[in-house]
Design a protein around this motif. Structure first.
Motif, PDB file in Angstrom:
ATOM      1  N   ARG A 198      19.242 -75.412 -11.980  1.00 52.64           N
ATOM      2  CA  ARG A 198      19.738 -74.129 -10.521  1.00 52.64           C
ATOM      3  C   ARG A 198      20.740 -74.856  -9.275  1.00 52.64           C
ATOM      4  O   ARG A 198      21.213 -73.197  -8.965  1.00 52.64           O
ATOM      5  CB  ARG A 198      18.082 -73.237 -10.460  1.00 52.64           C
ATOM      6  N   ASN A 199      20.316 -75.541  -8.789  1.00 51.11           N
ATOM      7  CA  ASN A 199      21.461 -75.871  -7.703  1.00 51.11           C
ATOM      8  C   ASN A 199      22.551 -76.443  -8.292  1.00 51.11           C
ATOM      9  O   ASN A 199      23.330 -76.382  -7.338  1.00 51.11           O
ATOM     10  CB  ASN A 199      20.176 -77.016  -7.298  1.00 51.11           C
ATOM     11  N   LEU A 360      36.115 -84.401 -12.785  1.00 43.29           N
ATOM     12  CA  LEU A 360      36.808 -83.359 -13.065  1.00 43.29           C
ATOM     13  C   LEU A 360      37.166 -83.306 -14.242  1.00 43.29           C
ATOM     14  O   LEU A 360      37.340 -81.202 -14.284  1.00 43.29           O
ATOM     15  CB  LEU A 360      38.320 -83.389 -12.377  1.00 43.29           C
ATOM     16  N   LYS A 361      37.707 -83.236 -15.486  1.00 42.69           N
ATOM     17  CA  LYS A 361      37.722 -83.546 -16.945  1.00 42.69           C
ATOM     18  C   LYS A 361      36.876 -81.922 -17.051  1.00 42.69           C
ATOM     19  O   LYS A 361      36.700 -81.587 -17.808  1.00 42.69           O
ATOM     20  CB  LYS A 361      37.925 -84.221 -17.788  1.00 42.69           C
ATOM     21  N   GLN A 362      35.202 -82.298 -16.532  1.00 38.66           N
ATOM     22  CA  GLN A 362      34.021 -81.149 -16.807  1.00 38.66           C
ATOM     23  C   GLN A 362      33.944 -80.121 -16.583  1.00 38.66           C
ATOM     24  O   GLN A 362      33.249 -79.200 -16.225  1.00 38.66           O
ATOM     25  CB  GLN A 362      32.803 -82.049 -16.894  1.00 38.66           C
ATOM     26  N   MET A 363      35.110 -80.114 -15.187  1.00 39.70           N
ATOM     27  CA  MET A 363      35.201 -78.452 -14.339  1.00 39.70           C
ATOM     28  C   MET A 363      36.562 -78.061 -14.468  1.00 39.70           C
ATOM     29  O   MET A 363      37.394 -77.997 -15.758  1.00 39.70           O
ATOM     30  CB  MET A 363      35.475 -79.574 -12.787  1.00 39.70           C
ATOM     31  N   TYR A 380      30.959 -71.328   0.336  1.00 40.18           N
ATOM     32  CA  TYR A 380      30.345 -71.588  -0.698  1.00 40.18           C
ATOM     33  C   TYR A 380      30.949 -72.562  -1.432  1.00 40.18           C
ATOM     34  O   TYR A 380      30.779 -73.680  -2.385  1.00 40.18           O
ATOM     35  CB  TYR A 380      29.966 -70.184  -1.921  1.00 40.18           C
ATOM     36  N   LEU A 381      32.376 -72.567  -1.469  1.00 45.74           N
ATOM     37  CA  LEU A 381      33.648 -72.816  -2.750  1.00 45.74           C
ATOM     38  C   LEU A 381      33.967 -74.518  -1.633  1.00 45.74           C
ATOM     39  O   LEU A 381      33.647 -75.620  -2.117  1.00 45.74           O
ATOM     40  CB  LEU A 381      34.698 -72.434  -2.423  1.00 45.74           C
ATOM     41  N   GLN A 382      33.809 -74.591  -0.391  1.00 49.05           N
ATOM     42  CA  GLN A 382      33.819 -75.612  -0.040  1.00 49.05           C
ATOM     43  C   GLN A 382      32.624 -76.713  -0.243  1.00 49.05           C
ATOM     44  O   GLN A 382      32.202 -78.294  -0.390  1.00 49.05           O
ATOM     45  CB  GLN A 382      33.427 -75.447   1.822  1.00 49.05           C
ATOM     46  N   SER A 383      31.179 -76.417  -0.267  1.00 48.49           N
ATOM     47  CA  SER A 383      29.906 -77.250  -0.888  1.00 48.49           C
ATOM     48  C   SER A 383      29.611 -77.367  -2.136  1.00 48.49           C
ATOM     49  O   SER A 383      29.127 -78.618  -2.293  1.00 48.49           O
ATOM     50  CB  SER A 383      28.878 -76.460  -0.158  1.00 48.49           C
ATOM     51  N   ASN A 384      30.247 -76.713  -3.148  1.00 45.53           N
ATOM     52  CA  ASN A 384      29.851 -76.816  -4.360  1.00 45.53           C
ATOM     53  C   ASN A 384      30.997 -77.033  -5.355  1.00 45.53           C
ATOM     54  O   ASN A 384      30.780 -76.363  -6.087  1.00 45.53           O
ATOM     55  CB  ASN A 384      29.074 -74.904  -5.253  1.00 45.53           C
ATOM     56  N   THR A 385      32.411 -76.427  -4.801  1.00 39.86           N
ATOM     57  CA  THR A 385      33.327 -76.976  -5.718  1.00 39.86           C
ATOM     58  C   THR A 385      34.087 -78.002  -4.920  1.00 39.86           C
ATOM     59  O   THR A 385      33.933 -78.936  -4.132  1.00 39.86           O
ATOM     60  CB  THR A 385      34.389 -75.897  -6.002  1.00 39.86           C
ATOM     61  N   HIS A 408      29.607 -73.675 -14.899  1.00 36.38           N
ATOM     62  CA  HIS A 408      28.721 -72.492 -14.892  1.00 36.38           C
ATOM     63  C   HIS A 408      29.239 -71.879 -13.965  1.00 36.38           C
ATOM     64  O   HIS A 408      28.280 -70.906 -13.693  1.00 36.38           O
ATOM     65  CB  HIS A 408      27.246 -73.170 -15.056  1.00 36.38           C
ATOM     66  N   LEU A 409      29.756 -72.836 -12.690  1.00 34.98           N
ATOM     67  CA  LEU A 409      30.009 -71.256 -11.366  1.00 34.98           C
ATOM     68  C   LEU A 409      31.540 -71.177 -11.704  1.00 34.98           C
ATOM     69  O   LEU A 409      32.146 -70.439 -10.852  1.00 34.98           O
ATOM     70  CB  LEU A 409      30.256 -72.635 -10.425  1.00 34.98           C
ATOM     71  N   TYR A 410      32.559 -70.883 -12.930  1.00 30.41           N
ATOM     72  CA  TYR A 410      33.822 -70.550 -12.912  1.00 30.41           C
ATOM     73  C   TYR A 410      34.200 -69.191 -13.196  1.00 30.41           C
ATOM     74  O   TYR A 410      34.556 -68.482 -12.461  1.00 30.41           O
ATOM     75  CB  TYR A 410      34.407 -71.337 -13.869  1.00 30.41           C
ATOM     76  N   GLU A 411      33.068 -68.406 -13.860  1.00 25.57           N
ATOM     77  CA  GLU A 411      32.442 -67.384 -14.230  1.00 25.57           C
ATOM     78  C   GLU A 411      31.925 -66.614 -13.082  1.00 25.57           C
ATOM     79  O   GLU A 411      33.396 -65.569 -12.531  1.00 25.57           O
ATOM     80  CB  GLU A 411      31.672 -66.638 -15.053  1.00 25.57           C
TER      81      GLU A 411
END
Length: 420
Positions: A198-199, A360-363, A380-385, A408-411
């Motif tokens: 979830r995090n 990065l291949k998994q992203m 959010y982008l700075q912290s999670n991507t 799981h965050l892309y969408e």
């Protein structure tokens, strides 16, 4: 006044039976591993006895002549324990115990003993005790085992009930109790893993044959203090720490228990929740001791266990460790690979760089626009991507952001935010 505890190494004799399916080389490596396990458990090898057979002797594992030879060797070396390099059946254990003037154990019991010594967490201790009792129950009569803790209470020992029956009753009750306690800890571990999901943190698991150097790599990458030693099964309880990649993105790195050939089925079952740390990972780092002569078989054993755990779909980066002692040409034909020595800072940097590339291949790559008043989205982008670019466009009055996001965050980022 504190007195240092003095541990006296127990004199042991190792027994191996080479069947036709094993080459001389494979059998020799297996016996060397048994010697290493014995040392780890606190024993000293005083002698080794081997035999080539078409099939295992049903009554005594080795032939009658070898049993007599073994009895003489026990007397000569004054050995107190005999360790067989395969799992003995209850009847074999009983027959050998009757004929030999020494305690008889097998490879499974030896590994269980090491696990019992190394377990530190409550969950680990429960898992080991459960595996030991499940192994002991069908073999109780063969060992003449006498348990000091009995199932107490009125009515538990009726007239004429033997000590053996009482011990069996205790073990069955204790197994039931341990399973209930483990159910609670398993649920707790599942909740912990779900919370990590979830995090929205990517997870990387270190797996490999025991003593391949997983804990050393874990400690060097995360600046942690996980127990490491040049012995088998230095790590039993999985440890998870945050690892910052060179681009600043954080992942969770988990150090797991080492695998070994013929890992007792009772242990695999008992440690299932612990081993499942690997099955929940987004990427697996498979560490191999590149200097070990039987490294190809070690790789095969680990990959088979991952398949049994239904984790073979997870991307794997093979890390050949201890290259300072190995043939530079060593390689695997199975997965992506890197060659390092965990004691070299430059190699650890290379591993971290390669780990970043594999992550990065998994992203998923994204390129989106963020309005000037949407600071929460920028944060959010700075912290999670992995934010590669954040550029202000004066004409369109927005930020153009480019980078990589976990799948799981892309969408959410690209579709739910409704930006292009």
């Amino acid at each position: 006044m504190n007195k240092e505890r003095i541990e006296i190494a127990e004199p042991a004799i190792l027994i191996g039976c080479q069947l036709q399916k094993y080459t001389d080389e494979q059998f020799a490596y297996s016996m060397d591993e048994l010697a290493a396990l014995t040392k780890t458990a606190g024993g000293v090898v005083e002698g080794t006895l081997t035999q080539k057979r078409e099939r295992i002797h049903s009554a005594t594992f080795i032939g009658k002549g070898k049993v007599e030879e073994l009895a003489e060797l026990i007397e000569e070396k004054e050995a107190s324990i005999v360790i067989f390099n395969s799992e003995l059946s209850p009847s074999q254990l009983r027959n050998l115990s009757e004929e030999l003037d020494a305690r008889v154990i097998d490879r499974t019991q030896l590994i269980l003993d090491i696990f019992a010594q190394r377990a530190r967490s409550r969950e680990g201790m429960l898992q080991v005790e459960l595996a030991q009792l499940q192994y002991m129950l069908p073999r109780l009569a063969g060992q003449g085992t006498s348990l000091s803790r009995l199932g107490g209470g009125i009515g538990t020992r009726g007239p004429g009930e033997t000590k053996l029956e009482t011990d069996r009753r205790y073990i069955r009750n204790r197994i039931t109790d341990l399973k209930k306690q483990l159910d609670h800890t398993v649920k707790h571990r599942e909740q912990y893993r779900a919370r990590r999901k979830r995090n929205e943190t990517l997870q990387v698991a270190l797996v490999g044959y025991t003593n391949a150097g997983k804990s050393t790599i874990f400690n060097r990458l995360t600046n942690s203090d996980s127990y490491e030693e040049d012995k088998l099964f230095a790590t039993l309880d999985p440890m998870t720490r945050q690892l910052k990649l060179p681009n600043g993105f954080n992942v969770l790195l988990t150090d797991t228990v080492g695998f070994i050939q013929d890992l007792p089925t009772t242990l695999v079952a008992s440690f299932k929740s612990t081993l499942e740390e690997a099955t929940e990972a987004d990427l697996i780092l498979h560490v191999i001791d590149a200097a070990h002569p039987d490294r190809a078989r070690h790789e095969e054993i680990v990959l088979k266990l991952l398949k049994d755990l239904k984790a073979s779909h997870i991307p794997v980066l093979t890390v050949f460790n201890k290259m300072d002692k190995a043939d530079p040409a060593v390689q695997s034909s199975v997965n992506e690979q890197i060659h390092i020595s965990a004691i070299k800072e430059s190699d650890l940097k290379s591993l971290n760089d390669r780990l970043q590339k594999e992550v990065l291949k998994q992203m998923e790559y994204f390129s989106i626009s963020i309005q000037a008043d949407q600071g929460d989205k920028l944060a959010y982008l700075q912290s999670n991507t992995v934010l590669l670019e954040r550029k202000w466009d004066e004409e369109k009055d927005h930020y153009r952001c480019k980078g990589y996001a976990p799948a799981h965050l892309y969408e959410r980022i690209v579709k739910d935010w409704n930006n292009d």
